[in-house]
Design an enzyme around this catalytic site. Structure first.
Site, PDB file in Angstrom:
ATOM      1  CG  ASP A  68      -0.131  -0.080   2.543  1.00  0.00           C
ATOM      2  OD1 ASP A  68       0.862  -0.826   2.602  1.00  0.00           O
ATOM      3  OD2 ASP A  68      -0.519   0.590   3.524  1.00  0.00           O
ATOM      4  CE1 TYR A 118       3.142   0.326  12.919  1.00  0.00           C
ATOM      5  CE2 TYR A 118       1.245   1.197  11.733  1.00  0.00           C
ATOM      6  CZ  TYR A 118       2.281   0.277  11.847  1.00  0.00           C
ATOM      7  OH  TYR A 118       2.439  -0.689  10.882  1.00  0.00           O
ATOM      8  NE  ARG A 170       4.188   5.528  13.090  1.00  0.00           N
ATOM      9  CZ  ARG A 170       4.192   4.903  11.907  1.00  0.00           C
ATOM     10  NH1 ARG A 170       3.402   5.329  10.927  1.00  0.00           N
ATOM     11  NH2 ARG A 170       4.977   3.859  11.703  1.00  0.00           N
ATOM     12  CE  LYS A 179       2.449  -3.434   9.455  1.00  0.00           C
ATOM     13  NZ  LYS A 179       2.332  -3.170   8.004  1.00  0.00           N
TER      14      LYS A 179
END
Length: 265
Positions: free
Chosen positions: A26, A146, A148, A177
């Site tokens: 992607d 994540y 961030r 993930k």
């Protein structure tokens, strides 16, 4: 579990090991047509020949060939996006719907959430809706989560990664993930707190193939369920052979030395 979801999960996760080798493709939306994903048909063919369990891509790339000669491969359609050209690259926007992905023949869908970003609340709301709709369709959800944002000093901090994995589980993902925390001991706590399969991200391209294989091996030994890695695979000099070696590490329990010997490196 919905029988449809069970069937689809077995198309992206090895039913014997419960682990997966997923290759995300992607990156074109985020950074453009970088080396390794310019000719998507060739890239997917190499990935299929290497024995990966699934590829992950945006909806417009699916007609370019998620299938390849010889056999099929699991298809995960990515639902969210942003570009590095944006002043807000961490703010992921939904660009595809679950029903659209089902119509494309997806075995699963995925979306990206950045905890700590100024638009976190929007991404969490999107995830809540997507997991609800995916449950209706009996299609698994892969959540890329994540840490961030302005308050995040280190996205690899075990406490941050554990929080990310837990959010994925609590909001209904079937697989999450997250970044690898750097050592098996800390990563085992991530897995224990998630209660769903956890796969590692690749992050920046690692300095050597051995470094990459070591990271994967350590994560699996810590209880991880495999990997979802792009650049370290599709930008390797021989993605097919690398994937074959990864398969031995992830599914057959080979050591890093055995895998390197199999690669001829």
């Amino acid at each position: 579990m919905h029988i449809g979801k069970t069937i689809r999960l077995e198309r992206i996760v090895n039913r014997d090991t419960g682990r997966a080798i997923i290759v995300p493709l992607d990156h074109g939306v985020t950074v453009g047509p970088i080396e390794g994903i310019i000719d998507m048909r060739d890239t997917v063919t190499r990935i299929v020949e290497g024995g990966a369990n699934a590829v992950l891509m945006h909806k417009g790339v699916v007609p370019c060939g998620h299938r390849a000669r010889g056999r099929d491969i699991g298809l995960i359609v990515h639902l969210s996006a942003s570009t590095n050209l944006s002043p807000f690259p961490g703010a992921k926007t939904l660009v595809c719907e679950v029903e659209e992905a089902v119509q494309l023949g997806a075995d699963a869908v995925s979306l990206h959430v950045n905890l700590g970003d100024e638009s976190e609340r929007v991404m969490l709301a999107d995830m809540g809706r997507i997991t609800r709709e995916a449950s209706h369709w009996g299609i698994p959800v892969v959540a890329m989560v994540y840490g961030r944002g302005p308050k995040i000093k280190n996205e690899f901090d075990p406490s941050v990664v554990a929080h990310c994995a837990r959010v994925g589980m609590e909001l209904g993902a079937d697989l999450v993930k997250v970044p690898y925390t750097g050592d098996p001991e800390s990563f085992s706590t991530i897995v224990a707190g998630a209660r769903i399969p956890v796969v590692i991200a690749g992050g920046p391209k690692t300095p050597t193939t051995r470094d990459f294989l070591r990271m994967v091996s350590d994560s699996v030994q810590a209880g991880g369920s495999g990997l979802s890695v792009g650049r370290n695979i599709f930008q390797h000099k021989d993605p097919t052979r690398l994937l074959q070696a990864l398969g031995k590490v992830v599914h057959d329990g080979w050591s890093v030395d055995e895998a390197m010997e199999g690669l001829g490196e």
